[in-house]
Scaffold this active site. Structure first.
Site, PDB file in Angstrom:
ATOM      1  N   ALA A  77       0.844  -1.202   0.000  1.00  0.00           N
ATOM      2  CA  ALA A  77       0.000   0.000   0.000  1.00  0.00           C
ATOM      3  C   ALA A  77       0.874   1.245   0.000  1.00  0.00           C
ATOM      4  CB  ALA A  77      -0.920   0.019   1.226  1.00  0.00           C
ATOM      5  N   GLU A 110      -2.446 -12.142  -4.520  1.00  0.00           N
ATOM      6  CA  GLU A 110      -3.895 -12.139  -4.717  1.00  0.00           C
ATOM      7  C   GLU A 110      -4.402 -10.708  -4.595  1.00  0.00           C
ATOM      8  OE1 GLU A 110      -3.505 -14.659  -1.852  1.00  0.00           O
ATOM      9  OE2 GLU A 110      -3.444 -16.385  -3.188  1.00  0.00           O
ATOM     10  N   ASN A 115     -10.742  -4.536  -7.188  1.00  0.00           N
ATOM     11  CA  ASN A 115      -9.679  -3.538  -6.992  1.00  0.00           C
ATOM     12  C   ASN A 115      -9.016  -3.219  -8.338  1.00  0.00           C
ATOM     13  OD1 ASN A 115      -7.640  -1.881  -6.071  1.00  0.00           O
ATOM     14  ND2 ASN A 115      -6.961  -3.264  -4.429  1.00  0.00           N
ATOM     15  N   TYR A 122      -0.580  -3.810 -11.248  1.00  0.00           N
ATOM     16  CA  TYR A 122       0.210  -5.042 -11.413  1.00  0.00           C
ATOM     17  C   TYR A 122       0.356  -5.397 -12.901  1.00  0.00           C
ATOM     18  CZ  TYR A 122      -0.311  -5.668  -6.404  1.00  0.00           C
ATOM     19  OH  TYR A 122      -0.270  -5.490  -5.052  1.00  0.00           O
TER      20      TYR A 122
HETATM   21  C1  COA Z   1      -1.921  -0.256  -5.717  1.00  0.00           C
HETATM   22  C2  COA Z   1      -1.007   0.811  -5.103  1.00  0.00           C
HETATM   23  C3  COA Z   1      -0.069   0.165  -4.094  1.00  0.00           C
HETATM   24  C4  COA Z   1      -0.183   1.467  -6.231  1.00  0.00           C
HETATM   25  O1  COA Z   1       0.747   2.355  -5.623  1.00  0.00           O
HETATM   26  P1  COA Z   1       1.110   3.766  -6.273  1.00  0.00           P
HETATM   27  O2  COA Z   1       2.258   4.320  -5.523  1.00  0.00           O
HETATM   28  O3  COA Z   1      -0.104   4.604  -6.382  1.00  0.00           O
HETATM   29  O4  COA Z   1       1.576   3.309  -7.738  1.00  0.00           O
HETATM   30  P2  COA Z   1       2.525   4.054  -8.776  1.00  0.00           P
HETATM   31  O5  COA Z   1       2.514   5.524  -8.608  1.00  0.00           O
HETATM   32  O6  COA Z   1       3.842   3.398  -8.712  1.00  0.00           O
HETATM   33  O7  COA Z   1       1.694   3.677 -10.098  1.00  0.00           O
HETATM   34  C5  COA Z   1       2.255   3.355 -11.283  1.00  0.00           C
HETATM   35  C6  COA Z   1       1.178   2.962 -12.283  1.00  0.00           C
HETATM   36  O8  COA Z   1       0.293   1.943 -11.793  1.00  0.00           O
HETATM   37  C7  COA Z   1      -1.026   2.161 -12.355  1.00  0.00           C
HETATM   38  N1  COA Z   1      -1.960   2.555 -11.291  1.00  0.00           N
HETATM   39  C8  COA Z   1      -1.681   2.828 -10.019  1.00  0.00           C
HETATM   40  N2  COA Z   1      -2.820   3.129  -9.346  1.00  0.00           N
HETATM   41  C9  COA Z   1      -3.819   3.051 -10.240  1.00  0.00           C
HETATM   42  C10 COA Z   1      -5.226   3.269 -10.165  1.00  0.00           C
HETATM   43  N3  COA Z   1      -5.837   3.616  -9.009  1.00  0.00           N
HETATM   44  N4  COA Z   1      -5.953   3.091 -11.268  1.00  0.00           N
HETATM   45  C11 COA Z   1      -5.389   2.750 -12.449  1.00  0.00           C
HETATM   46  N5  COA Z   1      -4.045   2.541 -12.601  1.00  0.00           N
HETATM   47  C12 COA Z   1      -3.281   2.687 -11.492  1.00  0.00           C
HETATM   48  C13 COA Z   1      -0.884   3.285 -13.330  1.00  0.00           C
HETATM   49  O9  COA Z   1      -0.490   2.716 -14.565  1.00  0.00           O
HETATM   50  C14 COA Z   1       0.274   4.072 -12.705  1.00  0.00           C
HETATM   51  O10 COA Z   1       0.911   4.912 -13.636  1.00  0.00           O
HETATM   52  P3  COA Z   1       0.313   6.390 -13.897  1.00  0.00           P
HETATM   53  O11 COA Z   1       0.130   7.051 -12.575  1.00  0.00           O
HETATM   54  O12 COA Z   1       1.397   7.003 -14.740  1.00  0.00           O
HETATM   55  O13 COA Z   1      -0.972   6.190 -14.633  1.00  0.00           O
HETATM   56  C15 COA Z   1      -1.831   1.955  -4.432  1.00  0.00           C
HETATM   57  O14 COA Z   1      -2.807   2.401  -5.344  1.00  0.00           O
HETATM   58  C16 COA Z   1      -2.520   1.563  -3.137  1.00  0.00           C
HETATM   59  O15 COA Z   1      -1.945   1.662  -2.073  1.00  0.00           O
HETATM   60  N6  COA Z   1      -3.799   1.126  -3.212  1.00  0.00           N
HETATM   61  C17 COA Z   1      -4.559   0.783  -2.025  1.00  0.00           C
HETATM   62  C18 COA Z   1      -4.070  -0.503  -1.418  1.00  0.00           C
HETATM   63  C19 COA Z   1      -4.174  -1.651  -2.392  1.00  0.00           C
HETATM   64  O16 COA Z   1      -5.169  -1.842  -3.065  1.00  0.00           O
HETATM   65  N7  COA Z   1      -3.087  -2.459  -2.454  1.00  0.00           N
HETATM   66  C20 COA Z   1      -3.004  -3.606  -3.328  1.00  0.00           C
HETATM   67  C21 COA Z   1      -3.543  -4.798  -2.647  1.00  0.00           C
HETATM   68  S1  COA Z   1      -3.329  -6.265  -3.649  1.00  0.00           S
END
Ligand code: COA
Length: 158
Positions: A77, A110, A115, A122
């Site tokens: 996260a 998983e 989500n 991923y």
């Molecule tokens: C999933 C998560 C860890 C991604 O972390 P992040 O720091 O926001 O990711 P990044 O900045 O490295 O993202 C890189 C790319 O991933 C994709 N991405 C990330 N979040 C996204 C979203 N909400 N919707 C669509 N694409 C997304 C995009 O391609 C993004 O590139 P862009 O910003 O240029 O479009 C974050 O959204 C999060 O903490 N979510 C809530 C917790 C969660 O769901 N964890 C995963 C459990 S399996």
């Protein structure tokens, strides 16, 4: 400076518990307990806890298990205000580098069916959907999508 360059990833530990717990609670409807988070912050032969810092503050974490030749990502996260700034990417890339250094070849995890953001995240990093665990999440009966990637693919070599 913002952007991926400003993100620093390091090994996590018990000293990160308060920040990790805050991010966990802000990120998930059914957050892990403090005890569970604490246990996963104790790095050992199996556990790989990582934290990301932006401007010296913990803004994200990743927890994984090394199982035979696979890295199982259990939890990842980024703090809501730090999202879409490369925090998740930096954590995943460091996990992949460490996996490769340890001789692991595949990363698996998983993710909740609903989500979309995480699934897109991923997929962008080389993961493909490998199967479904119906009703996997106890809180709402949601399916889990199993996603896997070769370590080399995550590192952009695939
Ligand atoms: C999933 C998560 C860890 C991604 O972390 P992040 O720091 O926001 O990711 P990044 O900045 O490295 O993202 C890189 C790319 O991933 C994709 N991405 C990330 N979040 C996204 C979203 N909400 N919707 C669509 N694409 C997304 C995009 O391609 C993004 O590139 P862009 O910003 O240029 O479009 C974050 O959204 C999060 O903490 N979510 C809530 C917790 C969660 O769901 N964890 C995963 C459990 S399996």
């Amino acid at each position: 400076m913002s952007g991926p360059q400003a993100v620093r990833v390091r090994g996590g530990g018990p000293q990160d518990l308060a920040a990790v717990e805050r991010i966990e609670r802000a990120s998930f409807a059914d957050p892990w307990s403090r005890d569970t988070l604490y246990g996963e912050l104790l790095a050992d032969a199996m556990r790989l806890p990582l934290v990301a810092e932006l401007d010296g503050r913990v803004c994200g974490f990743l927890m994984a298990w090394k199982v035979v030749d696979q890295l199982h990502v259990l939890n990842v996260a980024a703090a809501p205000p730090a999202r879409r700034r490369g925090v998740g990417t930096a954590l995943l890339l460091e996990a992949a580098r460490l996996a490769r250094a340890g001789g692991l070849v595949e990363i698996t995890l998983e993710v909740r069916d609903g989500n979309r953001g995480a699934r897109d995240f991923y997929r962008r990093h080389g993961f493909a959907e490998a199967g479904l665990r119906p009703g996997y999440y106890a809180d709402n009966g949601e399916d889990a999508v199993i996603m896997t990637a070769a370590v080399a693919a995550v590192l952009g070599e695939g």
